[in-house]
Design an enzyme around this catalytic site. Structure first.
Site, PDB file in Angstrom:
ATOM      1  N   GLY A  31      38.830  39.841  42.685  1.00 13.23           N
ATOM      2  CA  GLY A  31      38.357  39.262  41.440  1.00 13.23           C
ATOM      3  C   GLY A  31      38.515  37.762  41.466  1.00 13.23           C
ATOM      4  O   GLY A  31      39.272  37.219  42.270  1.00 13.23           O
ATOM      5  N   GLY A  70      39.323  34.871  38.721  1.00  9.24           N
ATOM      6  CA  GLY A  70      39.679  34.622  37.322  1.00  9.24           C
ATOM      7  C   GLY A  70      39.541  33.158  36.990  1.00  9.24           C
ATOM      8  O   GLY A  70      39.056  32.362  37.801  1.00  9.24           O
ATOM      9  N   GLY A  71      39.961  32.831  35.779  1.00 10.31           N
ATOM     10  CA  GLY A  71      39.841  31.460  35.324  1.00 10.31           C
ATOM     11  C   GLY A  71      40.611  30.489  36.198  1.00 10.31           C
ATOM     12  O   GLY A  71      40.273  29.326  36.295  1.00 10.31           O
ATOM     13  N   PHE A  72      41.669  30.975  36.827  1.00 12.46           N
ATOM     14  CA  PHE A  72      42.529  30.048  37.548  1.00 12.46           C
ATOM     15  C   PHE A  72      42.361  30.115  39.064  1.00 12.46           C
ATOM     16  O   PHE A  72      42.904  29.303  39.768  1.00 12.46           O
ATOM     17  CB  PHE A  72      43.984  30.310  37.190  1.00 12.46           C
ATOM     18  CG  PHE A  72      44.259  30.120  35.740  1.00 12.46           C
ATOM     19  CD1 PHE A  72      44.413  28.849  35.222  1.00 12.46           C
ATOM     20  CD2 PHE A  72      44.325  31.202  34.887  1.00 12.46           C
ATOM     21  CE1 PHE A  72      44.652  28.659  33.876  1.00 12.46           C
ATOM     22  CE2 PHE A  72      44.564  31.017  33.542  1.00 12.46           C
ATOM     23  CZ  PHE A  72      44.726  29.742  33.029  1.00 12.46           C
ATOM     24  N   GLY A  73      41.637  31.107  39.535  1.00 12.27           N
ATOM     25  CA  GLY A  73      41.474  31.179  40.980  1.00 12.27           C
ATOM     26  C   GLY A  73      41.148  32.589  41.438  1.00 12.27           C
ATOM     27  O   GLY A  73      41.064  33.513  40.626  1.00 12.27           O
ATOM     28  N   VAL A  99      41.599  36.244  43.227  1.00 11.37           N
ATOM     29  CA  VAL A  99      42.677  37.223  43.315  1.00 11.37           C
ATOM     30  C   VAL A  99      42.423  38.111  44.527  1.00 11.37           C
ATOM     31  O   VAL A  99      41.338  38.646  44.698  1.00 11.37           O
ATOM     32  CB  VAL A  99      42.743  38.099  42.047  1.00 11.37           C
ATOM     33  CG1 VAL A  99      43.907  39.057  42.120  1.00 11.37           C
ATOM     34  CG2 VAL A  99      42.854  37.221  40.811  1.00 11.37           C
ATOM     35  N   LYS A 155      47.217  35.976  43.367  1.00 10.35           N
ATOM     36  CA  LYS A 155      46.282  35.001  42.789  1.00 10.35           C
ATOM     37  C   LYS A 155      46.511  33.664  43.467  1.00 10.35           C
ATOM     38  O   LYS A 155      47.635  33.186  43.553  1.00 10.35           O
ATOM     39  CB  LYS A 155      46.526  34.913  41.284  1.00 10.35           C
ATOM     40  CG  LYS A 155      45.709  33.847  40.620  1.00 10.35           C
ATOM     41  CD  LYS A 155      45.693  34.044  39.127  1.00 10.35           C
ATOM     42  CE  LYS A 155      44.684  35.085  38.737  1.00 10.35           C
ATOM     43  NZ  LYS A 155      44.331  35.062  37.320  1.00 10.35           N
ATOM     44  N   ASP A 164      44.809  33.577  26.548  1.00 13.68           N
ATOM     45  CA  ASP A 164      43.514  33.949  27.122  1.00 13.68           C
ATOM     46  C   ASP A 164      43.327  35.461  27.023  1.00 13.68           C
ATOM     47  O   ASP A 164      42.997  36.122  28.005  1.00 13.68           O
ATOM     48  CB  ASP A 164      43.387  33.443  28.561  1.00 13.68           C
ATOM     49  CG  ASP A 164      41.928  33.282  28.986  1.00 13.68           C
ATOM     50  OD1 ASP A 164      41.039  33.419  28.104  1.00 13.68           O
ATOM     51  OD2 ASP A 164      41.666  33.035  30.181  1.00 13.68           O
TER      52      ASP A 164
END
Ligand SMILES: *[C@@H]1O[C@H](CO)[C@@H](O)[C@H](O)[C@H]1NC(C)=O
Ligand SMILES: *[C@@H]1O[C@H](CO)[C@@H](O)[C@H](O)[C@H]1NC(C)=O
Length: 678
Positions: free
Chosen positions: A362, A364-367, A369, A384, A481
């Site tokens: 996946g 995500g918003g931060f990087g 996974v 992550k 979030d």
């Protein structure tokens, strides 16, 4: 009908299977190439040579190595279907090496256990299986044969503890004998075996399910045959000890003063038949670190040679250590050493196959996974990877992660730890295999539509995870979030809220190419968008959006400026509330619960934070412990620009065609102006 039939078939076939003797047979001549067949834990490793080393000579360490799969060890025979423990047989070769004149200890066991992890177990005389409290408890479901080199429960006991014992659920042996074997053709003539001589020793353990007798035999590997009379032959009652599915393997531990390395060279096992004989010539070399006591140290020359070798080795070691310190691979700053949640970069690198794209599960918003399997424990994790522009603030980041790492709740994706490498931050989470709520609602696989009771359960679970963050932990943690793609669903369809607290890292200027508001469009409370201050009620706002999403299977903000809250509000005010429900559910939902969820969604999405409930109230509403309050002024916007929800767009047109709107919750801030402000 079809399901009934297959169910009946399943029941029959499982009866048939269990009535027949189980079959399982394996043999390991060394463990090279068979690393995945074993689950190792603690100090256990499989060396390049194929040797399984359960412990090294460190003080107070524990090592476990178990056959990776649990095995079925019981049968039920007609007509009574009484449980019967299957016969089993195992043959293995071990070596115990201690250092020079230092006392060795403690020992190793062959173990049959209901579990293959022993987080509470202690080292030394508990041999990594029990502790003071669990020792002797019938809840352990452990059968073990110990090869112990220390007598009794005393660190300072004499070293005549060289014994073999049969243990059930604790360290008090049901039967024990000094380590020895019967010479061939004699019923009484025993030869002693020094367990910690460093030489390989063979062991055979055979249990007969008919007679309930277990036999244990040992002999030095140099003997090359199995003595015909066992050292121990004991009737044991395993009926209550052995459950249907059990793990088999080895455990071992060292003590504070007494510490040996424990090795397994080869292992075979069989259910309902003799274990395949090990071919000793195919086993890996016995460990080289022989006890000096077994060397002939008569000549001065030998000593001189040895000491010069040792000196050279020491020199090499020092050079290696210095070299390692210079290497950038894993240099730790002082503060990092105190962090219990720190992972080794190397382990995470191996776990994710070098952060290979194919392991990405996946983004995500931060990087991104990655899925990974930790090489040390075999545990699946999600890693992550966050790439930052600078190394500043690393320490604050670590402190943050350390504190988040202590959060534990069944509805959170637990954070296991972190690691840094240059500008990369790696955060390690539990791996949740099933998928995100977002995917289950919007892209259900094979029409596997989430049923209403499942959705309701998910909603409740997310609420209890959020309540924990807001009120039940030692400090308030804002999620910041909350959204459906941050809710992971495990195999039991329980929700686990992920990525909590990460947004706080923005405060440390960590991930700061974006400044200001953190969150996702459609879940951001109006006051958050305006003044940028997150609070528990901005989390509640996002939770409200999630409630509506789960019930309606529509995104908070859709195409053509569709705003879910407004639409639900319209339908509510025109008495058509249930029309918003996910069409895929048909009429398969509980009207009262659906109404509750929708109204609660609206309440949580109220544009004024003081009207929103707390998470504790949310849970009371969901549990039916409290009635939802009646809200009169739903649509009033405090700037006066919107006095009432504008319902003109609801006149008979479907929501997808809606072009113009004024959002009651985002108020006067339009999607585009908000976007520009980011
Ligand atoms: C050990 O590994 C070899 C090669 O990978 C494989 O053929 C064999 O079946 C494995 N043995 C066991 C007992 O799993
Ligand atoms: C155990 O040892 C006894 C005595 O030598 C022998 O009669 C019996 O067959 C053995 N049982 C097993 C399961 O090997």
């Amino acid at each position: 009908m079809a399901t009934k039939f297959s169910l009946a078939f399943l029941i029959c076939s499982s009866l048939i299977v269990s009535a027949h003797p189980q079959e399982l047979k394996f043999v390991f001549h060394g463990f090279k190439g068979n690393e995945t067949n074993l689950t190792t834990e603690g100090a256990s490793i499989i060396k390049n040579t194929g040797l399984l080393r359960l412990t090294n000579r460190s003080q107070n360490v524990i090592g476990h190595a178990f056959y990776s799969e649990s095995i079925r060890m019981t049968e039920r025979t007609p007509p009574s279907h009484l449980k019967n423990v299957s016969s089993f047989s195992t043959h293995f070769v071990f070596a115990i090496v201690h250092r020079g004149s230092d006392p060795g200890g403690y020992g190793l066991t062959f173990t049959i256990s209901q579990k293959n992890k022993f987080p509470e177990a202690e080292a030394d005389h508990y041999l990594g299986l029990f502790n003071k409290a669990t020792n002797g408890s019938s809840n352990n479901h452990i059968f073990a044969v110990e090869f112990d080199t220390v007598n009794g429960f005393n660190e300072n006991a004499d070293r005549n503890g060289n014994h073999v014992g049969i243990n059930i659920n604790g360290m008090i042996s049901n039967a024990a004998e000094p380590a020895a074997y019967y010479s061939e053709g004699s019923d009484s003539n025993k030869e002693d075996v020094d367990l910690e001589s460093g030489d390989p020793i063979q062991a055979w353990i055979d249990y007969d399910g008919q007679t309930s007798v277990v036999n244990v035999t040992i002999a030095p590997a140099s003997l090359d045959y199995q003595p015909s009379k066992p050292l121990l032959s004991k009737w044991v009652n395993l009926t209550d000890v052995v459950l249907d599915n059990m793990y088999i393997g080895f455990s071992s531990s060292t003590g504070l003063i007494k510490a040996s390395s424990h090795y397994i060279l080869g292992w075979s096992f069989a259910l309902n038949g003799p274990a395949p004989a090990l071919n000793l010539s195919r086993l890996p070399e016995a460990p080289k670190e022989k006890s000096p006591s077994s060397l002939k140290t008569s000549t001065v020359v030998l000593i001189a040679v040895l000491s010069s070798v040792v000196l050279t080795l020491l020199g090499v070691l020092i050079v290696l250590l210095l070299y390692k310190r210079m290497m950038p691979f894993e240099r730790l700053e002082e503060w990092e050493l105190d962090c219990p949640h720190r992972f080794r970069y190397k382990d995470l690198y191996l776990a994710t196959k070098g952060f290979k794209d194919s392991e990405i599960v996946g983004v995500g918003g931060f990087g991104a996974v990655y899925r990974g399997v930790l090489p040390t424990t075999g545990v699946e994790v999600a890693v992550k990877k966050i790439t930052r522009s600078s190394k500043e603030g690393m320490k604050e980041f670590a402190a943050e992660i350390e504190s988040l790492g202590r959060l534990r709740h069944k509805n959170l994706v637990n954070l296991q730890g972190w690691c840094k490498k240059k500008n990369n931050l790696l955060i390690v989470y539990d791996y949740i295999p099933y998928g995100s709520l977002d995917a289950l609602i919007f892209h259900p696989k094979d029409d596997a539509v989430l049923e209403w009771h499942e959705r309701f359960n998910i909603i409740k679970g997310v609420a209890s995870g959020l309540l924990y963050l807001h009120e039940e932990w030692e400090q308030v943690v804002l999620h910041r979030d909350v959204k459906s793609s941050n809710v992971l669903i495990d195999l039991d369809l329980n929700p686990r809220l992920g990525d909590f607290g990460l947004a706080r890292l923005h405060d440390h200027g960590e991930l700061s190419h974006t400044t200001g508001v953190v969150g996702t469009i459609g879940y951001i409370a109006p006051e958050l968008a305006r003044v940028g201050r997150a609070s528990t009620s901005t989390d509640v706002f996002a939770y409200g959006a999630l409630l509506l999403e789960v019930a309606t299977a529509r995104r908070p903000i859709g195409s053509g400026h569709f705003i879910l809250v407004d639409w639900v509000m319209e339908c509510f005010q025109t008495d058509r509330l249930l029309e918003v429900m996910d069409q895929k559910l048909g009429s398969d939902f509980v009207v009262k619960e659906a109404e509750l969820v929708l109204k609660l969604g609206l309440l949580c999405s109220h544009y004024r934070p003081e009207f929103r409930p707390t998470m504790r109230q949310v849970i009371r509403y969901l549990n039916g412990e409290e009635e939802l309050p009646m809200i009169e002024n739903w649509g009033v916007f405090d700037s006066g620009r919107v006095t009432k929800v504008d319902s003109k767009f609801m006149k008979g047109i479907s929501s997808d065609q809606i072009r113009s709107y004024r959002s009651s919750s985002l108020g006067a801030i339009s999607y585009s102006s908000f976007d520009a402000g980011r």
